[in-house]
Design an enzyme around this catalytic site. Structure first.
Site, PDB file in Angstrom:
ATOM      1  CG  HIS A 190      -2.128  -1.125   1.275  1.00 18.56           C
ATOM      2  ND1 HIS A 190      -1.821  -2.203   1.704  1.00 18.56           N
ATOM      3  CD2 HIS A 190      -3.526  -0.882   0.905  1.00 18.56           C
ATOM      4  CE1 HIS A 190      -2.947  -2.964   1.531  1.00 18.56           C
ATOM      5  NE2 HIS A 190      -3.958  -2.212   0.942  1.00 18.56           N
TER       6      HIS A 190
ATOM      7  CG  ASP B 171      -4.067  -5.580  -4.073  1.00 16.77           C
ATOM      8  OD1 ASP B 171      -5.180  -4.981  -3.947  1.00 16.77           O
ATOM      9  OD2 ASP B 171      -3.401  -6.061  -3.196  1.00 16.77           O
TER      10      ASP B 171
END
Length: 371
Positions: free
Chosen positions: A199, A272
């Site tokens: 992230h 993702d």
């Protein structure tokens, strides 16, 4: 379908707000459309993913009404049905935490050693999602968590032994399918041996091809053998699998060479989230989506700028960089998933079915066995 409609099917997006018809400044700023329904009508995306932080989750009846309104917006003018998904892994990743039966996460299930528990928890989860009008769960996690310092997987994985993780993943896929909900094995080719969170950064995993085949690949092999609908890519670099330095999400060698050709996966490949730093470090947001499709991805999840990403794919097709036949392959996979999970027919919600005595009994049993 027109080319624009086909390109739109590749995208799964976030919409802001609790009601399909409720205006949000966030939607207006990002999409030039105020309400979730207007976003769906304008861009005709293939899917929507719900989040508590986007204001999508406040009550069972509210979520059921939101999903119904979004589906109705997608069917305006005869559009393809919308797949509505959520990250409901249970445990530490639980977007519907306040609404649904509290169930153990993967590490707790793995600790029981019983694959029946993985199947039952996934079935209960799927039944409750379906009652809310949600037809896809971004679960199970198929990573083998071998790094104790892993900041992003940890207890989200069933364990650190691929021989024990793989059967759990297969059982979970069976459980979701028993509930008639699509399942997603993630994060391919494996996110279990990282000390960097994708992230916020770009993890590098130096597993050899031999180690990958024996450590990371088995849960994905098992998921595919059990008919998993979607495999999600990881924003990780594995230089021994692809020396280009690109993350797996943008790697043809990994998504097509390993996942499609070696493991024989014929379903939908999802990226993702494309707003994560791990995939945005090397290329701009327009280039990322084009490279993801060229690598083999079908579902483009959460692009940070949907209009920009949509235009980039259209431009790449019109210039010949991406062939229209390549787009057709992805759209067919996505439409087959929707047909297989019953999205072309009526979907009835039943928010009163959440937290049933039978579901609570399953939760209590598995929690007790995990201690």
């Amino acid at each position: 379908m027109s080319l624009r409609d086909k390109v739109a099917q590749l995208f799964t997006v976030v919409v802001w707000g609790p009601k399909a018809g409720a205006p949000s400044k966030e939607n207006q700023a990002r999409y030039g459309a105020a309400t979730p329904a207007e976003v769906v009508e304008k861009f005709r995306p293939g899917g929507v993913i719900l989040f508590d932080w986007a204001g999508n989750v406040s009550g069972a009846g509210q979520v059921a009404a939101l999903t119904t309104g979004l589906r109705e917006a997608a069917r305006e003018d005869g559009g393809a049905p919308l797949v509505i998904g959520v990250d409901q892994e249970n445990g530490i990743v639980s977007r519907l935490r306040a609404l649904v039966t509290k169930l153990p996460g993967a590490a707790q299930i793995g600790a029981t050693g019983q694959t029946a528990n993985a199947r039952d928890v996934a079935r209960v989860t799927g039944e409750e999602l379906r009652a809310l009008g949600i037809s896809l769960d971004f679960a199970p996690v198929a990573d083998v968590n071998v790094n104790p310092r892993n900041p992003v997987i940890g207890p989200r994985a069933y364990g650190s032994d691929p021989k024990k993780v793989a059967p759990m993943v297969g059982a979970a896929v069976d459980g979701f399918h028993a509930a008639k909900v699509a399942s997603v094995a993630k994060h391919f080719p494996g996110h279990g041996d990282t000390s960097v969170d994708s992230h916020t950064g770009l993890p590098v995993i130096k597993h050899t091809m031999s180690k990958w085949r024996t450590l990371d690949a088995p849960p994905f092999r098992t998921a595919i053998a059990h008919g998993v609908d979607v495999v999600m890519s990881a924003h990780v670099v594995m230089p021994e699998l692809d020396p280009s330095g690109d993350p797996a999400t943008l790697s043809h060698r990994i998504l097509t060479g390993l996942l499609r050709d070696e493991l024989g996966f014929g379903g939908v490949i999802s990226t993702d989230a494309l707003d994560m730093a791990g995939v945005r470090k090397k290329y701009g947001d327009s280039e990322v989506v084009v490279r993801a499709v060229l690598a083999g991805a079908d579902m483009l999840l959460m692009p940070p700028n949907l209009p920009k990403a949509y235009d980039a794919i259209l431009k790449a097709v019109k210039s010949g960089r991406i062939s229209e036949s390549r787009i057709n392959e992805s759209v067919l996979r996505i439409l087959r998933l929707k047909e297989r999970r019953g999205l072309f027919g009526p979907i009835r919600t039943d928010p009163g079915a959440l937290r049933s005595p039978e579901h609570l009994k399953v939760a209590q049993r598995v929690f007790a066995q995990s201690r």
